[in-house]
Scaffold this active site. Structure first.
Site, mmCIF file in Angstrom:
data_model
loop_
_atom_site.group_PDB
_atom_site.id
_atom_site.type_symbol
_atom_site.label_atom_id
_atom_site.label_comp_id
_atom_site.label_asym_id
_atom_site.label_seq_id
_atom_site.Cartn_x
_atom_site.Cartn_y
_atom_site.Cartn_z
ATOM 1 C CB ALA A 15 -3.693 -5.923 -14.796
ATOM 2 N N GLY A 68 -1.368 -5.388 -10.124
ATOM 3 C CA GLY A 68 -2.721 -4.956 -9.754
ATOM 4 C C GLY A 68 -3.253 -5.662 -8.513
ATOM 5 C CD GLU A 84 -1.170 -1.106 -9.076
ATOM 6 O OE1 GLU A 84 -1.501 -1.993 -9.892
ATOM 7 O OE2 GLU A 84 -0.830 0.038 -9.424
ATOM 8 C CD GLU A 132 2.936 -3.260 -11.901
ATOM 9 O OE1 GLU A 132 3.952 -3.338 -11.182
ATOM 10 O OE2 GLU A 132 1.782 -3.259 -11.457
#
Ligand code: COA
Length: 258
Positions: free
Chosen positions: A66, A111, A114, A134
């Site tokens: 992200a 992300g 993911e 993270e």
């Protein structure tokens, strides 16, 4: 259809989608998430699209997570909205009746890992690196990573990756089952397209129902009930009649997709 942050190319029913922010390691900012949402509308409605390859622009990254620059202002409520937004989008990919392959061509972090895990399966080039870093930022994976990673590699390995934030290379990702195949960077997309051409020659009804049934595997007993429902949904279809008739007539089936 054009996108701010995605490149798309449709060939023989296979849509190649490239996340295109190479100067930011293809990080998922709001624009990318919005574009991916619009992409899903198109994939679901366009009958010319039979399958999708997701990859990243440039030689270094699939998607490096992200977009961290959008995090600083986020309090608890904004954080929850952000996580739910990403989860909903990635669920759309996972539940799509048309197969998605992630062609991981470099860093797949946070992300990005993911996103790759929400695809139906993953291929990696030999320079790919995977991780859920993270913890380094004081957060946890929020786009489904704490749920999909243990399903794919087992709870112990997932816990180690998520708690340490360590990266693994393509060979280790292959060893633990996070990816199905490792190729050179040059052959990655063609290998993915070859697999999708095989899938595109099968019954679209059976492919869609298989995805739904396999997705139900984590549900335990309920998953077996979903399998019965999906088997029921195939029986009596034109695809089933064509597949069985073609076998008995010793010819290749031509599936109408109904
Ligand atoms: N969000 C926003 N920007 C990112 C990013 C992310 N997740 N990952 C990389 N970038 C940006 C960098 O800030 C840099 O931008 P700049 O040139 O404007 O400074 C550019 O992409 C290139 O990254 P850089 O760090 O210089 O490349 P590198 O080869 O040294 O390192 C990574 C590559 C992927 C190891 C490193 O960028 C990194 O650790 N990224 C963050 C990964 C992460 O924590 N993801 C989870 C987010 S929840």
């Amino acid at each position: 259809m054009t996108y701010d942050t995605l490149l798309t190319a449709l060939e023989e029913g296979i849509l190649t989608v490239t996340v295109n922010r190479p100067d930011k390691m293809n990080a998922l900012n709001r624009s990318v998430l919005a574009d991916l949402d619009r992409l899903m509308d198109r994939v679901l409605s366009d009958h010319d699209i039979r399958a999708v390859i997701l990859t990243g622009a440039g030689p270094k990254a699939f998607v490096a997570g992200a977009d961290i620059s959008e995090f600083l202002q986020a309090g608890p409520d904004e954080g929850a909205v952000l996580a739910k937004r990403g989860q909903d989008l990635f669920l759309r990919i996972e539940r799509c009746p048309k197969p998605f392959i992630a062609a991981v061509n470099g860093f797949a972090l946070g992300g990005g890992c993911e996103l790759a895990m929400s695809c139906h399966f993953r291929l990696a080039s030999d320079n790919a690196r995977f991780g859920q870093p993270e913890v380094n930022l004081g957060i946890i994976p929020g786009y489904g990573g704490t749920q999909r990673l243990p399903r794919l590699v087992g709870p112990g390995r997932a816990m180690e990756l998520i708690l340490t934030g360590n990266m693994i290379d393509a060979a280790e990702a292959l060893r633990i089952g996070l990816v199905n195949h490792v190729t050179t960077a040059e052959t990655l997309l063609e290998t993915a397209a070859g697999i999708l051409r095989t899938i595109a020659s099968k019954s679209p009804v059976a492919v869609a129902r298989s995805i739904e049934a396999v997705n139900a595997a984590p549900l335990g007993d309920e998953g077996f009930a979903v399998e019965v429902e999906m088997f029921r949904a195939c029986c009596g279809t034109e695809d089933m009649k064509e597949g069985v008739t073609a076998f008995l007539e010793k010819r290749k089936p031509i599936f109408p997709g109904r």
